[in-house]
Every structure is written in C-alpha cells, then in structure tokens.
Write a protein that holds these residues in place. Sequence first.
Motif, mmCIF file in Angstrom:
data_model
loop_
_atom_site.group_PDB
_atom_site.id
_atom_site.type_symbol
_atom_site.label_atom_id
_atom_site.label_comp_id
_atom_site.label_asym_id
_atom_site.label_seq_id
_atom_site.Cartn_x
_atom_site.Cartn_y
_atom_site.Cartn_z
ATOM 1 N N TYR A 129 -9.217 7.274 -9.049
ATOM 2 C CA TYR A 129 -10.579 6.857 -8.718
ATOM 3 C C TYR A 129 -11.560 7.770 -9.445
ATOM 4 N N GLU A 149 -15.811 2.801 -1.365
ATOM 5 C CA GLU A 149 -16.181 1.395 -1.564
ATOM 6 C C GLU A 149 -14.942 0.499 -1.569
ATOM 7 N N THR A 150 -13.902 0.931 -2.246
ATOM 8 C CA THR A 150 -12.672 0.152 -2.335
ATOM 9 C C THR A 150 -12.022 -0.002 -0.973
ATOM 10 N N ILE A 151 -11.906 1.079 -0.241
ATOM 11 C CA ILE A 151 -11.240 1.054 1.056
ATOM 12 C C ILE A 151 -12.105 0.352 2.091
ATOM 13 N N ARG A 156 0.822 -1.220 0.000
ATOM 14 C CA ARG A 156 0.000 0.000 0.000
ATOM 15 C C ARG A 156 0.848 1.260 0.000
ATOM 16 N N LEU A 172 -13.978 -2.211 1.739
ATOM 17 C CA LEU A 172 -13.771 -3.656 1.645
ATOM 18 C C LEU A 172 -12.548 -4.076 2.466
ATOM 19 N N GLN A 173 -11.481 -3.311 2.369
ATOM 20 C CA GLN A 173 -10.282 -3.633 3.147
ATOM 21 C C GLN A 173 -10.532 -3.479 4.653
ATOM 22 N N GLU A 178 -16.333 5.804 -5.033
ATOM 23 C CA GLU A 178 -15.584 4.637 -5.507
ATOM 24 C C GLU A 178 -14.401 4.357 -4.593
ATOM 25 N N TRP A 179 -13.717 5.411 -4.165
ATOM 26 C CA TRP A 179 -12.613 5.244 -3.219
ATOM 27 C C TRP A 179 -13.128 4.642 -1.916
#
Length: 170
Positions: free
Chosen positions: A50, A58-60, A43, A62-63, A55-56
């Motif tokens: 993005y 949603e991506t983060i 990372r 998940l982590q 969208e950012w």
Amino acid sequence: ELYNRLRAHLPLLLALSGNSPFWRGRDAGFASTRTILFQAFPRTGIPRRYGSYSEWVETIDLQLRSGAIPEPTFLWWDVRPQPRFGTVEIRVMDAQSRLAETATLVALTQSLARLELEEGYASEELIGAEEVLAENRFLAARDGMDARLIDPTTESLRPLKLQLAELLES
C-alpha cells in the motif's frame, strides 16, 4: 511503511518457524502444511503493498461498509496493520512447541522491524516484487530452512541459510 517492508521477510520467518509437516497423521511433504492448507481461505497470504496507511484504510473501509467483513481482524493476511492497537501483526509463523523457540522468533521479528524502520534493510526490488514474494512464501512453506529463495537483485535462487546469516550480521 513498516507493514510494506516486513512483507519482504515473511518467507524467512515462515521457513524459520515451519513446524507443521503432518496432515491427518501423514507427512505432507511441507515444512508448514498449515500454510498450504490455510491458503484455501480468502484474505490469506502476503497482501499487496500500500502506498500509505490512508490507502489501506480506504481499501479496508469498503469491505467493512459493504458488510464483506465485520472488522479488520477478518483479514487473515501474513502481515496486517492492527488499527485498534496501532501495531503491525506478523501472522505467517507456525506455532512453536517450546517457549525458547517462540521467544527467539519474537526477538528476531522485533529486530527486523527496528532494522527496517531505521535502516531500510530489504531491497526495493524485493519489496515491490509481488510474484517473487508469493513464490518465496511457497518455497519457504515447502522446504523450510532448506529453501532457496528468489533474490530479485541477483536474479538467482539463494540459500535461505545464507540470507539469514547475512541478515544476522547486519
């Protein structure tokens, strides 16, 4: 949008701030050895573009939900949104040994942010060129102010000092 646009300026900021040429007491051949060593961690580096803040998120998210990272500050990217403060953090630069140098880099970074938000200075070709940004980051870490960076609009290597002069005239 600011996060996406500032990615184009990260190699310049890295070259200007390069202040870690040594590793274990020896010249490592880089203006910013810290950058080269730090990329061994996950990372890190210049993150992808993005399409939107959601969208950012949603991506983060998940982590975060999966437990891969405990909070967004575990994204050690060269630039990242900071949701807690509603800001964008620039993290690419080496630490400076003098307050005046730090203040100069801060002023330039703030000016770049304003220029990008108000005028959209960086070319779309550069902002969208992931591989070019990654290579420019390496060139800046290696060569510092002597770097020649890839300009996707002219399809050539251009001296960083020339690009800086053009930016400062804007």
